[in-house]
Design an enzyme around this catalytic site. Structure first.
Site: not given
Ligand code: PAF
Length: 283
Positions: A33-34, A40, A153
């Site tokens: 989600m940026g 990331h 997550d």
């Molecule tokens: O983990 C995230 O950033 C979000 O839940 C994802 C997997 C991009 C889905 O919108």
């Protein structure tokens, strides 16, 4: 620095994917989600090692936010995200609009399954349904060979794995370990909401997980006693505790007795910032 293509249009992206697939390139997808951070970037580096082409998607998915949650405040920093992605030599950034992702004809009929009954599920009704809808849509468009998710997550990764298995999709779901700040706080885009004083308090979350691990390894057998210790440890520092759970890491059911492998998972709030973290403890 290598050129990174930015894709916004679903048809153009699908055509490109068809060509890449025909050429037998292995595609790795990192859905985000940026507001990118080192967590990331670690996923991207794994994907770079394991694939020929790496696609990162940025889409702040409205379907996974509850009505009282932070969809409008969620940090967005598209320019800096692009800079980071170029530095990592990402091949494609897929950044669709809401309408491109969810055209009126779009069928949202995908379920998060039974794992959504536990942990964050009851606290965030509809959240995991929103997640699986968007992830399935991304998998349908990008058709990756592998998709990368963070262990922070944990529940999300298991739910996506289950969905992929149930639907017989041909993508490998890779879960990569949590990246932490020096004091142990799990990296998260939402950490930007924390003030200096709150940021210090937030580090207690990981410390409480380490404390639970020490108790388990010292022989404490009762999940109830461990959860009580965590609650006491956190109570002065967190403004609200959503849950403290010791669960089976496969089906996420709460444990009455510790197993060989135990998932200790916590969700709490500091003012308006919701923090989650977890640790898998093996005996
Ligand atoms: O983990 C995230 O950033 C979000 O839940 C994802 C997997 C991009 C889905 O919108």
């Amino acid at each position: 620095m290598r050129f990174m293509h930015i894709l916004k249009n679903v048809n153009t992206t699908s055509k490109l994917v068809t060509v890449l697939k025909r050429e037998r390139y292995q595609i790795g997808l990192i859905p985000t989600m940026g507001s990118l951070h080192e967590g990331h970037l670690r996923l991207i580096r794994h994907a770079k090692r394991e694939n020929d082409i790496v696609v990162v998607s940025i889409f702040v998915n409205p379907l996974q936010f509850g009505p009282k949650e932070d969809f409008y405040q969620y940090p967005r920093d598209f320019l800096n995200d692009q800079k980071l992605l170029r530095k990592e030599r990402v091949d494609y950034l897929f950044a669709p609009s809401r309408r491109a992702m969810f055209p009126s004809s779009f069928n949202q009929n995908v379920s998060p399954g039974p794992l959504a009954r536990y942990l964050c599920g009851p606290k965030r009704p509809g959240h995991f349904k929103g997640v699986v809808i968007v992830v399935k849509r991304l998998l349908d468009i990008i058709k990756p060979d592998a998709a990368y998710f963070g262990e922070k997550d944990y529940q999300q990764a298991r739910i996506v794995e289950n969905m992929v298995r149930k639907l017989g999709l041909k993508v490998k779901i890779r879960t990569i370990g949590t990246v932490r700040e020096k004091d142990g706080l799990a990296m998260s885009s939402r950490n930007r909401y924390l003030t200096g004083e709150e940021r210090k308090r937030a580090s207690r979350l990981h410390q409480s997980l380490l404390m639970a691990k020490r108790l388990i390894l010292k022989g404490e057998k009762s999940p109830k006693a461990i959860k009580k210790s965590i609650r006491e440890y956190l109570s002065d520092n967190m403004d609200k505790i959503d849950y403290i759970s010791i669960s089976n890491p496969l089906n996420l059911r709460p444990l009455k007795q510790l197993g060989q492998v135990n998932l200790v998972a916590i969700a709490c709030h500091i003012r308006c910032t919701r923090l989650i973290d977890n640790l898998v403890v093996k005996l």
